[in-house]
Design a protein around this motif. Structure first.
Motif, mmCIF file in Angstrom:
data_model
loop_
_atom_site.group_PDB
_atom_site.id
_atom_site.type_symbol
_atom_site.label_atom_id
_atom_site.label_comp_id
_atom_site.label_asym_id
_atom_site.label_seq_id
_atom_site.Cartn_x
_atom_site.Cartn_y
_atom_site.Cartn_z
ATOM 1 N N GLN A 79 0.827 -1.207 0.000
ATOM 2 C CA GLN A 79 0.000 0.000 0.000
ATOM 3 C C GLN A 79 0.867 1.266 0.000
ATOM 4 O OE1 GLN A 79 -3.462 -0.210 -0.349
ATOM 5 N NE2 GLN A 79 -2.821 -2.310 -0.741
ATOM 6 N N GLY A 111 -8.771 -0.640 6.935
ATOM 7 C CA GLY A 111 -7.434 -0.782 6.380
ATOM 8 C C GLY A 111 -6.585 -1.770 7.127
ATOM 9 N N ASP A 123 -2.499 1.514 7.081
ATOM 10 C CA ASP A 123 -2.940 1.905 5.741
ATOM 11 C C ASP A 123 -4.447 1.976 5.689
ATOM 12 O OD1 ASP A 123 -4.163 -0.579 4.485
ATOM 13 O OD2 ASP A 123 -2.151 -1.372 4.849
ATOM 14 N N ARG A 125 -6.511 0.961 3.003
ATOM 15 C CA ARG A 125 -6.783 0.237 1.747
ATOM 16 C C ARG A 125 -8.267 0.001 1.486
ATOM 17 N NH1 ARG A 125 -3.806 -5.318 2.790
ATOM 18 N NH2 ARG A 125 -2.406 -3.947 3.917
#
Length: 133
Positions: A79, A111, A123, A125
């Motif tokens: 990521q 995330g 992260d 994501r």
């Protein structure tokens, strides 16, 4: 842009840090401008976690170019290459990880969270993932 997003504990310079290994490898690049918006949700979460932690947090890794990511052994679909991930160094990584888990449980973000001996990976994501080293 960071102040508008409510980010008070991190500067743009910190979020654009190329990583300590780049000082010798010289493989990393600044993130492409079209990816800049990807960092805002991650920075907002990191900023709130820093406030809750009450201790300094240092950005150890943010954007990674594909060449740099390969060279340092990053995940193939890291990521960091999307500029939505931060490795956050702190004296209290387990506590930071716990705070981030609680924030995620409370719906603040979706995330990845990774706990390491001296830092936490964060992260945004869009799907939840956990790991520990």
């Amino acid at each position: 842009m960071l102040n508008v997003a409510g980010v008070n504990h991190f500067t743009a310079e910190e979020l654009f840090f190329r990583g300590s290994s780049d000082a010798t490898l010289r493989l990393n690049t600044p993130p492409p401008q079209e990816l800049w918006k990807n960092m805002i949700p991650t920075a907002v979460v990191a900023d709130e976690a820093r406030e809750k932690l009450g201790h300094p947090i240092r950005v150890l890794s943010a954007y990674r170019s594909p060449a740099y990511n390969r060279r340092i052994g990053g995940a193939k679909s890291s990521q960091h290459m999307r500029f939505c991930a931060l490795d956050l160094g702190t004296e209290k990584p387990a506590l930071l990880y716990k705070i981030l888990l609680e924030m995620r449980r409370d719906g603040k973000f979706r995330g990845g969270l990774g706990l390491y001996r001296t830092f936490v990976h964060l992260d945004t994501r869009g799907v939840n993932a956990n790991w520990a080293a």
